[in-house]
Design a protein around this motif. Structure first.
Motif, short mmCIF file in Angstrom:
data_model
loop_
_atom_site.label_atom_id
_atom_site.label_comp_id
_atom_site.label_asym_id
_atom_site.label_seq_id
_atom_site.Cartn_x
_atom_site.Cartn_y
_atom_site.Cartn_z
N ILE A 154 97.99 20.78 114.09
CA ILE A 154 97.74 22.02 114.84
C ILE A 154 96.44 22.66 114.35
N GLY A 155 95.89 23.57 115.13
CA GLY A 155 94.66 24.27 114.73
C GLY A 155 93.52 23.27 114.54
N GLY A 156 92.87 23.35 113.40
CA GLY A 156 91.76 22.45 113.12
C GLY A 156 92.19 21.00 113.03
N SER A 157 93.45 20.77 112.81
CA SER A 157 93.95 19.39 112.74
C SER A 157 94.36 18.89 114.12
N SER A 212 97.43 17.03 108.56
CA SER A 212 97.52 18.40 108.05
C SER A 212 96.76 18.47 106.74
N LYS A 213 95.79 19.37 106.70
CA LYS A 213 95.01 19.51 105.48
C LYS A 213 95.92 19.86 104.30
N THR A 214 96.79 20.84 104.51
CA THR A 214 97.63 21.32 103.42
C THR A 214 98.93 20.54 103.30
N PHE A 215 99.36 19.95 104.37
CA PHE A 215 100.66 19.31 104.51
C PHE A 215 101.81 20.30 104.26
N THR A 217 101.86 23.19 106.68
CA THR A 217 101.90 24.01 107.90
C THR A 217 103.25 23.85 108.59
N THR A 220 103.58 21.86 111.96
CA THR A 220 103.27 20.43 111.83
C THR A 220 104.37 19.71 111.07
N ARG A 274 88.87 23.80 110.66
CA ARG A 274 88.21 23.83 111.98
C ARG A 274 86.90 23.06 111.98
N GLN A 356 88.35 28.26 118.32
CA GLN A 356 88.82 28.28 116.93
C GLN A 356 87.64 28.30 115.96
N GLU A 360 87.85 31.99 114.48
CA GLU A 360 88.48 31.96 113.16
C GLU A 360 87.42 32.09 112.06
N GLN A 509 89.95 32.15 106.27
CA GLN A 509 90.72 32.61 107.43
C GLN A 509 91.96 33.35 106.98
N VAL A 512 94.99 34.76 109.27
CA VAL A 512 96.10 34.05 109.91
C VAL A 512 97.37 34.12 109.05
O1 LIG Z 1 95.65 21.25 108.67
P1 LIG Z 1 96.68 22.26 108.29
O2 LIG Z 1 96.71 22.53 106.81
O3 LIG Z 1 98.03 21.87 108.80
O4 LIG Z 1 96.28 23.62 108.96
C1 LIG Z 1 96.29 23.80 110.34
C2 LIG Z 1 95.67 25.12 110.74
O5 LIG Z 1 96.51 26.17 110.35
C3 LIG Z 1 96.03 27.34 109.72
O6 LIG Z 1 96.87 28.38 110.05
C4 LIG Z 1 94.62 27.75 109.99
O7 LIG Z 1 94.55 28.89 110.78
C5 LIG Z 1 93.78 26.67 110.62
O8 LIG Z 1 92.47 26.84 110.19
C6 LIG Z 1 94.27 25.30 110.25
O9 LIG Z 1 93.42 24.35 110.83
#
Ligand SMILES: O=P(O)(O)OC[C@H]1O[C@H](O)[C@H](O)[C@@H](O)[C@@H]1O
Length: 568
Positions: A154-157, A212-215, A217, A220, A274, A356, A360, A509, A512
């Motif tokens: 989602i989002g940037g992903s 997912s960058k953070t894994f 979210t 996701t 993003r 975005q 953002e 950001q 959010v």
């Molecule tokens: O890639 P992720 O860690 O799952 O994050 C997905 C998205 O969620 C967040 O809330 C941010 O607002 C976005 O900048 C980001 O791209």
């Protein structure tokens, strides 16, 4: 300018403020009469032509904007970005999406280490993996080729890869490479999105890429668990290893989720979500669909604009010029919005992606030093492809509010059609509108013109167009992977320039977070009410009433797991 002083206190800012009065004396239709001005407001780079002569600006305005850029130390900030300094200060990180598309032999340092070899290590791994999947060397649990991919993120992903995928889908070379394959995106946690995305797919021939960058979210991860359930309910839990891979900076959590770390594709904290489409976030799903060599062209297009952004003088520097003009429109002329209007259906996901990237990044209330700002930053971005938008919201743009527009046209259509009895071909028809709209906005139509046309008096005011509405035109030679990469990088850097001038941090950001944490509270409440019958507590009257109504009215919704899978 001292680092804690506000840009709005500088002489350059004040000078531009005073200059507005000057500009207000001139109508765009008069500015457009000056061919020398118009000629100097065209800039070309690597096949892309930008015409910004329909901005409410003179050469004097441009010079004042260059002074503002100097006061804001824009050049220095660009160099600091390319040098890998921690310009994302609130997260103490470099901002190096430019390294994701740098040539193999480039040297780009973050924290004293050249990051380019790591980037290429992952790119090589993607090339290898995507070729194995595409050729059928890597097969699913039942021995079948994985011809369909669902990218969960989602989002940037999500938005960047969706934009590029949509733009490539109808391009001749790319679509040939994608023959027989499908790429879908599951972003929304709404179960409808799950149903839509898995309908018609067979787990046996589907590969799920969790991005997912953070894994962490929430949306996701729930969608990833749902897809894991979808696969294992049909093929058994061991099939997950063959049918699920991941893209993340958090490889530990990928492993905990149950995805083999060998099937994880890394990226780094110096890539903002993003700004991550050029990392494995975009490169993996797109390579699975189109093959790595197409995606490499996309990276090269973006890299070409990176070099231009770093080295071209500001007078010829496309992202710098566009960024400064956006600042002029927002901060001085007072236009809060911007319309992104591609005359290309293939670019239909450009506006959602740039929304975005831009909103953002630049929708902030304090300076990079944490000082509340006395001026607005960011702009409200929206858009639709032309000509569809013309039959929808253009009325407001022509006679209602003034909204600076980006018109994006392509010389050669991806899918030309020539009907023998038509006056012009289909693409010419589209482009006739691309050329006409900016002039309609700039020139408008006066009551005198209408009277000459014998328009009934009572309709004259209704049919009058004030004009003087700014736009800029971006003309691309064609829309292939390379040009798509160029377009992406132009917008990314333009947004950065705006943020550099406004002296904000365009790369965090925090805005959010609040909504996410309140959702956690609600989630806990829903669970406690449904499982333990607890009443709704700890919310204001309004929210309590809404949640209570929701719980009561959904009490009869079946909770049998089988109903969670698509029913369409
Ligand atoms: O890639 P992720 O860690 O799952 O994050 C997905 C998205 O969620 C967040 O809330 C941010 O607002 C976005 O900048 C980001 O791209």
């Amino acid at each position: 300018m001292a680092s804690s002083a506000l840009i709005s206190d500088t002489e350059s800012w004040k000078d531009l403020r005073a200059h507005v009065e000057e500009i207000n004396k001139t109508h765009l239709r008069d500015l457009m009469n000056n061919n020398n001005r118009c000629q100097s407001m065209m800039v070309e780079f690597d096949g892309i032509l930008i015409d910004y002569s329909r901005q409410r600006a003179t050469l004097d305005t441009l010079n004042k904007l260059f002074s503002l850029a100097e006061a804001a130390r824009v050049k220095e900030k660009i160099i600091r970005m390319f040098n890998g300094e921690h310009i994302n200060s609130t997260e103490n990180r470099s901002v190096l999406h430019i390294a994701l598309r740098a040539p193999r032999d480039a040297v780009i340092n973050s924290d004293g280490k050249n990051v380019v070899p790591e980037v290429w290590h992952v790119l090589d791994k993607i090339r290898d993996f995507s070729e194995r999947v595409r050729s059928g060397a890597w097969v699913g649990a039942t021995g079948k080729t994985l011809k369909d991919v669902v990218a969960v993120g989602i989002g940037g992903s999500f938005l960047g890869p969706l934009f590029v995928h949509t733009a490539l889908q109808t391009e001749a070379e790319a679509s040939e490479c994608a023959r027989g394959r499908q790429l879908r995106f599951l972003a929304n946690v709404d179960p409808i999105d799950v149903a839509r995305n898995i309908t018609g797919l067979n787990p046996e021939t589907t590969l799920v890429v969790v991005v997912s960058k953070t894994f962490t979210t929430a949306e996701t991860m729930l969608n990833a668990r749902t897809m894991r359930e979808w696969i294992s309910s049909v093929l058994g839990p061991l099939a997950v290893a063959k049918h699920m891979v991941a893209v993340s900076t958090n490889l530990k959590l990928v492993e905990q989720f149950g995805i083999d770390p060998n099937n994880a594709f890394a990226f780094w904290d110096w890539v903002g979500g993003r700004y991550s489409v050029c990392s494995a976030v975009g490169v993996l799903p797109l390579s699975l669909q189109y093959g790595f060599s197409i995606v490499e062209k996309f990276l090269k297009g973006a890299s070409s604009v990176d070099q231009h952004f770093l080295s071209a003088p500001f007078e010829k520097n496309i992202p710098v010029l566009l960024g400064l003009l956006s600042v002029w429109n927002v901060s001085f002329l007072g236009y809060p919005a911007r319309a992104i209007l591609p005359y290309s259906q293939a670019l239909e996901k450009l506006a959602p992606h740039i929304q975005q990237v831009s909103m953002e990044s630049n929708g902030k209330g304090v300076s990079i030093d944490g000082v509340p700002l006395p001026y607005q930053t960011g702009e409200i971005d929206f858009g639709e492809p032309g000509t569809n938008g013309q039959h929808s919201f253009y009325q407001l743009i022509h006679q209602g509010r003034v909204i600076p527009c980006d018109f994006i046209g392509v010389v050669k259509s991806q899918q030309p059609i020539y009907l023998k009895d038509e006056v012009v071909n289909n693409h010419d028809e589209l482009m006739s509108n691309f050329f006409a709209q900016p002039d309609a906005l700039a020139y408008g139509k006066t009551p005198e013109q209408l009277q000459k046309e014998n328009i009934p008096e009572h309709l004259v005011s209704h049919k009058t167009f004030s004009g003087n509405r700014p736009s800029l035109s971006i003309l691309l030679p064609s829309l292939n992977a390379y040009n798509i990469g160029q377009l992406l990088a132009i917008y990314e850097h333009r947004v950065a320039v705006q943020g550099f001038v406004w002296c904000i941090n365009s790369f965090d950001q925090w805005g959010v977070e609040l909504g996410k944490s309140l959702a956690t509270q609600v989630r806990k409440q829903l669970h406690a009410s449904r499982k333990k019958g607890e009443s709704v507590e700890g919310f204001n009257f309004s929210t309590k009433t809404l949640i209570t109504r929701y719980l009561e009215a959904s009490a009869d919704v079946p909770s049998d797991p089988s109903t969670l899978l698509p029913n369409i």
